[in-house]
Design a protein around this motif. Structure first.
Motif, PDB file in Angstrom:
ATOM      1  N   ALA A  55       0.864  -1.177   0.000  1.00  0.00           N
ATOM      2  CA  ALA A  55       0.000   0.000   0.000  1.00  0.00           C
ATOM      3  C   ALA A  55       0.902   1.228   0.000  1.00  0.00           C
ATOM      4  O   ALA A  55       1.841   1.316   0.790  1.00  0.00           O
ATOM      5  N   ARG A  56       0.607   2.154  -0.875  1.00  0.00           N
ATOM      6  CA  ARG A  56       1.391   3.384  -0.973  1.00  0.00           C
ATOM      7  C   ARG A  56       0.485   4.581  -0.721  1.00  0.00           C
ATOM      8  O   ARG A  56      -0.335   4.951  -1.559  1.00  0.00           O
ATOM      9  N   VAL A  57       0.635   5.172   0.453  1.00  0.00           N
ATOM     10  CA  VAL A  57      -0.219   6.266   0.899  1.00  0.00           C
ATOM     11  C   VAL A  57      -0.206   7.447  -0.082  1.00  0.00           C
ATOM     12  O   VAL A  57      -1.268   7.989  -0.401  1.00  0.00           O
ATOM     13  N   PRO A  58       0.955   7.907  -0.586  1.00  0.00           N
ATOM     14  CA  PRO A  58       0.938   9.081  -1.470  1.00  0.00           C
ATOM     15  C   PRO A  58       0.050   8.931  -2.707  1.00  0.00           C
ATOM     16  O   PRO A  58      -0.513   9.911  -3.180  1.00  0.00           O
ATOM     17  N   VAL A  59      -0.073   7.711  -3.239  1.00  0.00           N
ATOM     18  CA  VAL A  59      -0.921   7.514  -4.421  1.00  0.00           C
ATOM     19  C   VAL A  59      -2.268   6.904  -4.063  1.00  0.00           C
ATOM     20  O   VAL A  59      -3.120   6.699  -4.934  1.00  0.00           O
ATOM     21  N   GLY A  60      -2.457   6.567  -2.795  1.00  0.00           N
ATOM     22  CA  GLY A  60      -3.739   6.092  -2.317  1.00  0.00           C
ATOM     23  C   GLY A  60      -4.168   4.725  -2.818  1.00  0.00           C
ATOM     24  O   GLY A  60      -5.357   4.466  -2.958  1.00  0.00           O
ATOM     25  N   VAL A  84      -2.684   0.298  -3.658  1.00  0.00           N
ATOM     26  CA  VAL A  84      -1.665  -0.742  -3.641  1.00  0.00           C
ATOM     27  C   VAL A  84      -0.944  -0.718  -4.979  1.00  0.00           C
ATOM     28  O   VAL A  84      -1.566  -0.549  -6.027  1.00  0.00           O
ATOM     29  N   ILE A  85       0.376  -0.871  -4.943  1.00  0.00           N
ATOM     30  CA  ILE A  85       1.199  -0.841  -6.157  1.00  0.00           C
ATOM     31  C   ILE A  85       2.047  -2.106  -6.219  1.00  0.00           C
ATOM     32  O   ILE A  85       2.594  -2.544  -5.214  1.00  0.00           O
ATOM     33  N   LEU A  86       2.168  -2.671  -7.420  1.00  0.00           N
ATOM     34  CA  LEU A  86       3.143  -3.732  -7.666  1.00  0.00           C
ATOM     35  C   LEU A  86       4.416  -3.029  -8.116  1.00  0.00           C
ATOM     36  O   LEU A  86       4.392  -2.227  -9.059  1.00  0.00           O
ATOM     37  N   GLU A  87       5.513  -3.327  -7.420  1.00  0.00           N
ATOM     38  CA  GLU A  87       6.755  -2.627  -7.742  1.00  0.00           C
ATOM     39  C   GLU A  87       7.969  -3.525  -7.541  1.00  0.00           C
ATOM     40  O   GLU A  87       7.860  -4.615  -6.986  1.00  0.00           O
ATOM     41  N   LEU A  88       9.108  -3.046  -7.981  1.00  0.00           N
ATOM     42  CA  LEU A  88      10.356  -3.758  -7.759  1.00  0.00           C
ATOM     43  C   LEU A  88      10.744  -3.653  -6.292  1.00  0.00           C
ATOM     44  O   LEU A  88      10.484  -2.625  -5.663  1.00  0.00           O
ATOM     45  N   PRO A  89      11.383  -4.683  -5.749  1.00  0.00           N
ATOM     46  CA  PRO A  89      11.928  -4.547  -4.401  1.00  0.00           C
ATOM     47  C   PRO A  89      12.883  -3.352  -4.373  1.00  0.00           C
ATOM     48  O   PRO A  89      13.685  -3.179  -5.291  1.00  0.00           O
ATOM     49  N   ALA A  90      12.768  -2.529  -3.349  1.00  0.00           N
ATOM     50  CA  ALA A  90      13.608  -1.323  -3.290  1.00  0.00           C
ATOM     51  C   ALA A  90      13.719  -0.849  -1.857  1.00  0.00           C
ATOM     52  O   ALA A  90      12.968  -1.278  -0.992  1.00  0.00           O
ATOM     53  N   GLY A  91      14.652   0.053  -1.634  1.00  0.00           N
ATOM     54  CA  GLY A  91      14.809   0.610  -0.305  1.00  0.00           C
ATOM     55  C   GLY A  91      15.639   1.863  -0.332  1.00  0.00           C
ATOM     56  O   GLY A  91      16.207   2.235  -1.350  1.00  0.00           O
ATOM     57  N   MET A  92      15.698   2.496   0.820  1.00  0.00           N
ATOM     58  CA  MET A  92      16.461   3.727   0.982  1.00  0.00           C
ATOM     59  C   MET A  92      17.791   3.403   1.647  1.00  0.00           C
ATOM     60  O   MET A  92      17.878   2.465   2.443  1.00  0.00           O
ATOM     61  N   LEU A  93      18.794   4.204   1.341  1.00  0.00           N
ATOM     62  CA  LEU A  93      20.065   4.083   2.054  1.00  0.00           C
ATOM     63  C   LEU A  93      19.843   4.537   3.483  1.00  0.00           C
ATOM     64  O   LEU A  93      19.281   5.604   3.722  1.00  0.00           O
ATOM     65  N   VAL A 114       7.715  -6.145   9.884  1.00  0.00           N
ATOM     66  CA  VAL A 114       6.478  -5.721  10.530  1.00  0.00           C
ATOM     67  C   VAL A 114       6.736  -4.579  11.505  1.00  0.00           C
ATOM     68  O   VAL A 114       5.946  -3.635  11.595  1.00  0.00           O
ATOM     69  N   GLU A 115       7.884  -4.639  12.197  1.00  0.00           N
ATOM     70  CA  GLU A 115       8.209  -3.577  13.160  1.00  0.00           C
ATOM     71  C   GLU A 115       8.416  -2.221  12.483  1.00  0.00           C
ATOM     72  O   GLU A 115       8.382  -1.178  13.135  1.00  0.00           O
ATOM     73  N   HIS A 116       8.626  -2.211  11.163  1.00  0.00           N
ATOM     74  CA  HIS A 116       8.747  -0.960  10.400  1.00  0.00           C
ATOM     75  C   HIS A 116       7.462  -0.650   9.644  1.00  0.00           C
ATOM     76  O   HIS A 116       7.450   0.233   8.782  1.00  0.00           O
ATOM     77  N   GLY A 117       6.404  -1.414   9.924  1.00  0.00           N
ATOM     78  CA  GLY A 117       5.124  -1.171   9.262  1.00  0.00           C
ATOM     79  C   GLY A 117       5.049  -1.716   7.847  1.00  0.00           C
ATOM     80  O   GLY A 117       4.163  -1.332   7.080  1.00  0.00           O
ATOM     81  N   GLU A 118       5.972  -2.592   7.468  1.00  0.00           N
ATOM     82  CA  GLU A 118       5.969  -3.154   6.121  1.00  0.00           C
ATOM     83  C   GLU A 118       5.050  -4.368   6.057  1.00  0.00           C
ATOM     84  O   GLU A 118       5.240  -5.348   6.780  1.00  0.00           O
ATOM     85  N   LEU A 119       4.057  -4.296   5.212  1.00  0.00           N
ATOM     86  CA  LEU A 119       3.164  -5.408   4.930  1.00  0.00           C
ATOM     87  C   LEU A 119       3.281  -5.671   3.434  1.00  0.00           C
ATOM     88  O   LEU A 119       2.647  -4.988   2.625  1.00  0.00           O
ATOM     89  N   ILE A 120       4.105  -6.631   3.072  1.00  0.00           N
ATOM     90  CA  ILE A 120       4.471  -6.855   1.678  1.00  0.00           C
ATOM     91  C   ILE A 120       4.029  -8.244   1.251  1.00  0.00           C
ATOM     92  O   ILE A 120       4.228  -9.221   1.962  1.00  0.00           O
ATOM     93  N   LYS A 121       3.445  -8.306   0.058  1.00  0.00           N
ATOM     94  CA  LYS A 121       3.102  -9.592  -0.539  1.00  0.00           C
ATOM     95  C   LYS A 121       3.948  -9.738  -1.808  1.00  0.00           C
ATOM     96  O   LYS A 121       4.049  -8.801  -2.611  1.00  0.00           O
ATOM     97  N   VAL A 122       4.558 -10.913  -1.968  1.00  0.00           N
ATOM     98  CA  VAL A 122       5.410 -11.181  -3.129  1.00  0.00           C
ATOM     99  C   VAL A 122       4.553 -11.671  -4.295  1.00  0.00           C
ATOM    100  O   VAL A 122       3.641 -12.481  -4.110  1.00  0.00           O
TER     101      VAL A 122
END
Length: 159
Positions: A17-22, A24-33, A112-120
């Motif tokens: 789920a991506r709040v800014p676009v309101g 759920v989005i299918l996307e590439l695995p990614a992260g921030m430094l 989960v402790e970072h609020g990530e709910l991800i489905k592959v």
């Protein structure tokens, strides 16, 4: 992540789920430094494992953005008119057996402790450009296809 199975390429996507676009989005695995070390490859390998459950070696990741002309800065700027965000696109290609590929579909991952709910999700690569609105994925397709056309990508690894 491109996984070859029985002669067909598949891509591993995450559903979040991506709040800014309101939505759920299918996307590439990614992260921030997370630090100032600038370890893009190590961060990518860690994020892939956290988001998909797949452990890969950093040495198996290919920097697609490094294939761009040096004048580009060899980074992707998803919205240069509104943000200075830079993205490095990394590629993993490997072989996988049908059972392992099937087992990935629908797995629940994330910290989960970072609020990530991800489905592959696993999808045929040939349909990726139609399955996602993720700019990272669409840019990665373009660079991957051109690099493939020019014959500048190394051989596959095995999972």
């Amino acid at each position: 992540m491109l996984l070859e199975c029985a002669g067909e390429k598949h891509v591993v996507l995450t559903e979040q789920a991506r709040v800014p676009v309101g939505r759920v989005i299918l996307e590439l695995p990614a992260g921030m430094l997370d630090d100032d070390a600038g370890d893009f490859v190590g961060t990518a390998a860690r994020e892939i494992e956290e988001e998909t459950g797949i452990h890969i070696k950093t040495s198996d990741l290919i920097d697609l953005t490094a294939l761009l002309d040096k004048e580009t800065g060899q980074k992707m700027f998803p919205s240069p008119g509104g943000s200075d965000e830079e993205i490095t696109l990394l590629l993993y290609r490997g072989h996988i057996n049908p059972e392992a590929l099937s087992a990935l579909q629908g797995q629940e991952q994330g910290l989960v402790e970072h609020g990530e709910l991800i489905k592959v999700h696993v999808a045929p690569y040939r349909k990726l450009w139609r399955y996602t609105a993720d700019a990272k994925a669409l840019a990665a397709i373009a660079i991957y296809e051109m690099a493939t056309k020019e014959g500048i990508l190394p051989e596959l690894s095995s999972l």
